[in-house]
Design a protein around this motif. Structure first.
Motif, PDB file in Angstrom:
ATOM      1  N   THR A  18      47.938  48.671  44.776  1.00  0.00           N
ATOM      2  CA  THR A  18      47.838  47.230  44.460  1.00  0.00           C
ATOM      3  C   THR A  18      49.090  46.988  43.695  1.00  0.00           C
ATOM      4  N   GLU A  97      40.993  41.934  53.506  1.00  0.00           N
ATOM      5  CA  GLU A  97      41.548  42.827  52.480  1.00  0.00           C
ATOM      6  C   GLU A  97      40.454  43.298  51.532  1.00  0.00           C
ATOM      7  N   MET A 167      45.273  51.976  51.554  1.00  0.00           N
ATOM      8  CA  MET A 167      45.423  50.708  52.259  1.00  0.00           C
ATOM      9  C   MET A 167      46.753  50.684  53.009  1.00  0.00           C
ATOM     10  N   TYR A 169      48.969  48.174  54.072  1.00  0.00           N
ATOM     11  CA  TYR A 169      49.243  46.738  53.976  1.00  0.00           C
ATOM     12  C   TYR A 169      50.209  46.247  55.046  1.00  0.00           C
ATOM     13  N   MET A 187      51.355  39.945  50.715  1.00  0.00           N
ATOM     14  CA  MET A 187      51.192  41.036  51.670  1.00  0.00           C
ATOM     15  C   MET A 187      52.493  41.820  51.843  1.00  0.00           C
ATOM     16  N   MET A 190      52.787  44.105  48.794  1.00  0.00           N
ATOM     17  CA  MET A 190      51.874  45.232  48.871  1.00  0.00           C
ATOM     18  C   MET A 190      52.269  46.210  49.979  1.00  0.00           C
ATOM     19  N   ALA A 191      52.851  45.696  51.053  1.00  0.00           N
ATOM     20  CA  ALA A 191      53.321  46.583  52.124  1.00  0.00           C
ATOM     21  C   ALA A 191      54.420  47.496  51.601  1.00  0.00           C
ATOM     22  N   THR A 194      52.823  50.377  49.663  1.00  0.00           N
ATOM     23  CA  THR A 194      52.137  51.428  50.405  1.00  0.00           C
ATOM     24  C   THR A 194      53.034  52.131  51.417  1.00  0.00           C
TER      25      THR A 194
END
Length: 322
Positions: A18, A97, A167, A169, A187, A190-191, A194
């Motif tokens: 997150t 999500e 996750m 993302y 998004m 967050m991508a 990750t």
């Protein structure tokens, strides 16, 4: 580590899971990107009716609420991105999500079963994916689990000697064109998190310049979208990156434990970013520049003056990630 999943580690992983790349931010500007997203969404909404969009929204919710509904709900929504309003699409993506985050614990527990971990470890290759693992096993039950994890919106990572789902993302970015600008930006942030997680086992996994670029993107999000539904998540990220920047982590401290000197790569990285982005309006960068002035005067040693500056400007709290 042993194949267990303590709540403390689960919480830490959720924080890790997150920014849009700063290069994109500087080339086109987040505001400019938001404008394009808004215009695209408006064009899309002119082609759909509220009633038809609401009908899709209702069907999506029913699919998502079904047992193991993540895969079906995502597939349904993927085929209807341009058939719903930006408002409804954004609601559905946020609900997806939330559902993926809620189901992540159960998927993690299934993957951390000792014999499952053992099977995966036998065929695992560096930076492997669920798809890659599926191709190298003849175990039908394992193939089924790996496929479910992938299609449910998770990706595979090695953390402290065990393989975890986290996750993915990047899988949300297919919705970005028609999402509300703030959620599209969220998004992307967050991508980035990750695609390469920033820290593991008390140590940083990304470079000092990358830390700053991510923090600036997070800061920009909070400035542009102060009422966004995802402000809290991005603020938590920025809080963590502030600690990374000014303190480091236990296994990668900003100041060497023995010499008390600032890490040479941090000196170079921070100075380079401050100089390169001198014209960028960023309170975070301004604070870092002030910090570097104090540290430079102390000959890059953590003196009492440096500690006093940190105590005043970046105070540690009980839950600081150190």
């Amino acid at each position: 580590m042993t194949p267990s999943y303590p709540s403390a580690k689960r919480n830490r992983l959720r924080i890790i899971m997150t920014a849009t790349a700063l290069a994109l931010l500087l080339q086109s500007g987040v505001a400019g990107t938001a404008g394009v997203a808004t215009a695209t969404a408006s064009n899309t909404e002119s082609k759909v009716t509220t009633n038809s969009s609401k009908a899709i929204y209702t069907t999506f919710q029913s699919k998502l609420k079904q047992k193991n509904g993540l895969i079906a709900a995502d597939a349904y929504l993927s085929n209807r991105i341009t058939q719903v309003t930006s408002h409804h699409l954004t609601l559905m993506v946020l609900q997806l999500e939330n559902a993926r985050l809620k189901s992540l614990t159960a998927m993690t527990d299934r993957m951390l079963v000792p014999n499952v971990q053992a099977k995966i470890m036998k065929i695992y290759q560096w930076n492997d994916t669920f798809t890659g693992l599926m191709k190298r096993t003849q175990d039908s039950s394992l193939q089924s689990l790996l496929k479910e994890a992938r299609d449910s919106g998770y990706k595979l990572v090695m953390i402290e000697g065990s393989l975890y789902p986290i996750m993915n993302y990047s899988a949300f970015q297919k919705y970005n064109t028609n999402l509300k600008p703030d959620i599209s930006s969220y998004m992307n942030i967050m991508a980035t998190e990750t695609k390469k997680i920033p820290a593991e086992d008390g140590g940083l996994l990304i470079g000092y310049q990358e830390i700053l670029l991510r923090a600036i993107n997070q800061e920009r999000f909070l400035e542009l979208y102060p009422t966004s539904n995802r402000v809290k998540q991005v603020q938590n990220l920025l809080d963590s990156y502030t600690m990374y920047t000014f303190y480091g982590l236990n296994n990668t401290p900003l100041f060497d434990y023995e010499t008390n000197k600032m890490m040479p790569n941090a000196q170079k990285g921070y100075t380079a970013v401050i100089q390169r982005l001198a014209t960028v309006d960023s309170p975070f960068l301004d604070k870092l520049a002030s910090f570097m002035d104090v540290v430079s005067e102390a000959k890059y040693e953590k003196t009492t003056a440096v500690e006093a500056w940190l105590d005043i400007n970046v105070p540690l709290t009980d839950d600081s990630s150190r």
